[in-house]
Design a protein around this motif. Structure first.
Motif: not given
Length: 183
Positions: A49-63, A65-74
């Motif tokens: 999970v820590q590694e996943a959060v790190t990746v999510m932070w690095k790729q957050f600009d690619e997320f 807004p308005g789409t499903d954040f949970l699905a993206w995080a999963f």
């Protein structure tokens, strides 16, 4: 000019961080519950999970807004789980992608919200003896192993394993009773 650029960068990362944390805090428990349902080792799940959060932070600009954040995080967490499994291929117990998909489908149909299970766990932890709670804290410290804990409390690994097993069964039964009482 350099100070202005620095101020803009700090403002960007501050706003970006705030947006990220607001989204992440709403899914944190579900993300952890998802990972622990696929990988039974709590220590490994923390790392995943820590590694996943790190990746999510690095790729957050690619997320978007308005789409499903949970699905993206999963999706990102699932990739980290696959990475973990691939790294541990030398071990006998592992899930193939098809098995993980089947587990995910079952999880999707579980009626309880993860928050209910966490609330029940919190309640049940308070019912444990102080000694059992301390043992859990020692065991689930970052980097702790059964061997290091057994050396620390001067008990054999087998005795420690048996105690932890009994504590887990007690917690599981308590959680199930609590969830039934609340439904």
């Amino acid at each position: 000019m350099a100070d202005e650029k620095k101020d803009n960068t700090e403002m960007y990362y501050g706003e970006r961080g705030e947006r990220f944390m607001k989204l992440y805090m709403t899914i944190q428990r579900r993300l952890y519950g998802y990972a622990i349902s696929l990988i039974p080792d709590a220590g490994a799940v923390d790392d995943i999970v820590q590694e996943a959060v790190t990746v999510m932070w690095k790729q957050f600009d690619e997320f978007e807004p308005g789409t499903d954040f949970l699905a993206w995080a999963f999706c990102i967490t699932r990739n980290q789980i696959f990475k973990y499994i691939k790294q541990r291929q030398k071990h006998k117990r592992r899930f193939c992608p098809e098995a993980m998909q089947a587990i995910e489908e079952v999880i999707d149909h579980i009626p309880q919200k993860p928050d209910d299970r966490f609330d029940a766990l919190r309640k049940c932890l308070t019912r444990l003896s102080e000694k059992d709670r301390q043992l859990l804290v020692l065991r689930y410290e970052v980097g702790a192993t059964l061997k290091t804990v057994s050396q620390r409390i001067e008990q054999s690994v087998n005795t420690l394993y048996s105690r932890l097993y009994k504590i887990r069964i007690t917690l599981l039964n308590c959680i199930e009773r609590t969830l039934q009482d609340n439904s």
